[in-house]
Design a protein around this motif. Structure first.
Motif, mmCIF file in Angstrom:
data_model
loop_
_atom_site.group_PDB
_atom_site.id
_atom_site.type_symbol
_atom_site.label_atom_id
_atom_site.label_comp_id
_atom_site.label_asym_id
_atom_site.label_seq_id
_atom_site.Cartn_x
_atom_site.Cartn_y
_atom_site.Cartn_z
ATOM 1 N N TRP A 24 0.806 -1.294 -0.155
ATOM 2 C CA TRP A 24 0.011 -0.031 0.045
ATOM 3 C C TRP A 24 0.905 1.334 -0.229
ATOM 4 O O TRP A 24 0.543 2.124 -0.609
ATOM 5 N N GLY A 25 2.144 1.402 0.524
ATOM 6 C CA GLY A 25 2.749 2.351 0.602
ATOM 7 C C GLY A 25 3.292 2.891 -0.864
ATOM 8 O O GLY A 25 3.294 3.954 -1.054
ATOM 9 N N ILE A 26 3.666 1.663 -1.419
ATOM 10 C CA ILE A 26 4.256 2.128 -2.779
ATOM 11 C C ILE A 26 2.928 2.407 -3.916
ATOM 12 O O ILE A 26 2.776 3.397 -4.506
ATOM 13 N N VAL A 27 1.979 1.784 -3.864
ATOM 14 C CA VAL A 27 0.808 1.964 -4.593
ATOM 15 C C VAL A 27 -0.023 3.405 -4.268
ATOM 16 O O VAL A 27 -0.282 4.200 -5.068
ATOM 17 N N GLY A 28 -0.044 3.371 -2.856
ATOM 18 C CA GLY A 28 -0.758 4.659 -2.403
ATOM 19 C C GLY A 28 0.091 5.945 -2.986
ATOM 20 O O GLY A 28 -0.453 7.037 -3.251
ATOM 21 N N TYR A 29 1.446 5.801 -2.943
ATOM 22 C CA TYR A 29 2.014 7.026 -3.279
ATOM 23 C C TYR A 29 1.921 7.455 -4.822
ATOM 24 O O TYR A 29 1.627 8.667 -5.049
ATOM 25 N N PHE A 30 1.901 6.114 -5.704
ATOM 26 C CA PHE A 30 1.582 6.572 -6.983
ATOM 27 C C PHE A 30 0.302 7.194 -7.198
ATOM 28 O O PHE A 30 -0.106 8.053 -8.204
ATOM 29 N N ILE A 31 -0.706 6.827 -6.385
ATOM 30 C CA ILE A 31 -2.182 7.096 -6.303
ATOM 31 C C ILE A 31 -2.269 8.650 -5.941
ATOM 32 O O ILE A 31 -3.034 9.383 -6.563
ATOM 33 N N PHE A 32 -1.735 8.819 -5.021
ATOM 34 C CA PHE A 32 -1.911 10.135 -4.312
ATOM 35 C C PHE A 32 -0.933 11.312 -4.374
ATOM 36 O O PHE A 32 -1.047 12.368 -4.242
ATOM 37 N N LYS A 33 0.401 10.775 -4.933
ATOM 38 C CA LYS A 33 1.602 11.440 -4.974
ATOM 39 C C LYS A 33 1.968 12.267 -3.608
ATOM 40 O O LYS A 33 2.593 13.323 -3.698
ATOM 41 N N ARG A 34 1.259 12.052 -2.743
ATOM 42 C CA ARG A 34 1.757 12.704 -1.296
ATOM 43 C C ARG A 34 1.975 11.523 -0.235
ATOM 44 O O ARG A 34 1.113 10.801 -0.023
ATOM 45 N N VAL A 35 2.876 11.567 0.578
ATOM 46 C CA VAL A 35 3.196 10.581 1.370
ATOM 47 C C VAL A 35 2.211 10.775 2.794
ATOM 48 O O VAL A 35 1.712 9.701 3.394
ATOM 49 N N TYR A 36 2.031 11.869 3.161
ATOM 50 C CA TYR A 36 1.117 12.124 4.252
ATOM 51 C C TYR A 36 -0.301 11.801 4.082
ATOM 52 O O TYR A 36 -0.980 11.145 5.113
ATOM 53 N N VAL A 37 -0.703 11.779 2.763
ATOM 54 C CA VAL A 37 -2.085 11.298 2.573
ATOM 55 C C VAL A 37 -2.265 9.525 2.833
ATOM 56 O O VAL A 37 -3.110 9.196 3.276
ATOM 57 N N VAL A 38 -0.961 9.194 2.315
ATOM 58 C CA VAL A 38 -1.157 7.519 2.279
ATOM 59 C C VAL A 38 -0.671 7.208 3.910
ATOM 60 O O VAL A 38 -1.445 6.191 4.304
ATOM 61 N N LEU A 39 -0.033 7.906 4.753
ATOM 62 C CA LEU A 39 0.108 7.689 5.917
ATOM 63 C C LEU A 39 -1.315 7.930 6.887
ATOM 64 O O LEU A 39 -1.619 7.146 7.741
ATOM 65 N N MET A 40 -2.193 8.893 6.436
ATOM 66 C CA MET A 40 -3.306 9.165 7.237
ATOM 67 C C MET A 40 -4.186 8.013 6.793
ATOM 68 O O MET A 40 -5.008 7.579 7.909
ATOM 69 N N ILE A 41 -4.251 7.527 5.536
ATOM 70 C CA ILE A 41 -5.322 6.457 5.262
ATOM 71 C C ILE A 41 -4.592 5.227 5.875
ATOM 72 O O ILE A 41 -5.684 4.271 6.620
ATOM 73 N N THR A 42 -3.492 4.969 5.993
ATOM 74 C CA THR A 42 -2.843 3.792 6.456
ATOM 75 C C THR A 42 -3.388 3.897 8.248
ATOM 76 O O THR A 42 -3.692 2.807 8.815
ATOM 77 N N PHE A 43 -3.083 4.850 8.921
ATOM 78 C CA PHE A 43 -3.381 5.024 10.540
ATOM 79 C C PHE A 43 -4.826 4.628 10.616
ATOM 80 O O PHE A 43 -4.767 4.045 11.509
ATOM 81 N N ALA A 44 -5.715 5.384 9.905
ATOM 82 C CA ALA A 44 -7.093 5.327 10.093
ATOM 83 C C ALA A 44 -7.504 3.786 9.856
ATOM 84 O O ALA A 44 -8.107 3.270 10.587
ATOM 85 N N ALA A 45 -7.174 3.322 8.554
ATOM 86 C CA ALA A 45 -7.671 1.766 8.492
ATOM 87 C C ALA A 45 -6.969 0.891 9.514
ATOM 88 O O ALA A 45 -7.796 -0.071 9.798
ATOM 89 N N SER A 46 -5.848 1.003 9.843
ATOM 90 C CA SER A 46 -5.060 0.234 10.787
ATOM 91 C C SER A 46 -5.683 0.197 12.272
ATOM 92 O O SER A 46 -6.074 -0.817 12.818
ATOM 93 N N THR A 47 -6.001 1.520 12.696
ATOM 94 C CA THR A 47 -6.879 1.808 13.839
ATOM 95 C C THR A 47 -8.355 1.006 13.742
ATOM 96 O O THR A 47 -8.437 0.458 14.840
ATOM 97 N N VAL A 48 -8.986 1.164 12.901
ATOM 98 C CA VAL A 48 -10.337 0.702 12.677
ATOM 99 C C VAL A 48 -10.170 -0.812 12.586
ATOM 100 O O VAL A 48 -10.852 -1.683 13.347
#
Length: 91
Positions: A24-48
């Motif tokens: 997801w870190g690799i794919v998410g960066y190519f989708i959003f082009k921002r590291v912090y967006v990928v991290l926020m989504i990862t944190f939220a999904a992992s928490t849930v």
């Protein structure tokens, strides 16, 4: 003979989720082009996921931090590689 199922609790936590976080870190960066967006989504999904899986047990939050850290590492490495490739093409 021991068969490892990637949906068993131990295999899920130790192998499947870290692997998905790295991908997801690799794919998410190519989708959003921002590291912090990928991290926020990862944190939220992992928490849930951790709260749903453990029944709101806060003692497992270190897994959320670990998954977010793994995702950050792969996103940053992907960003650096992409920057180096773009820089090489311009030269």
């Amino acid at each position: 003979m021991m068969i490892v199922s990637f949906l068993q609790p131990m295999a899920l936590i130790l192998f499947t989720l870290p692997l998905l976080s790295l991908i997801w870190g690799i794919v998410g960066y190519f989708i959003f082009k921002r590291v912090y967006v990928v991290l926020m989504i990862t944190f939220a999904a992992s928490t849930v996921f951790i709260f749903a899986y453990t029944g709101f047990d806060l003692s497992n939050m270190y897994w959320v931090v670990t998954m977010t850290f793994l995702c950050m590492c792969t996103s940053l490495i992907t960003k650096i590689i992409r920057f180096m490739i773009q820089r090489y093409k311009k030269a």
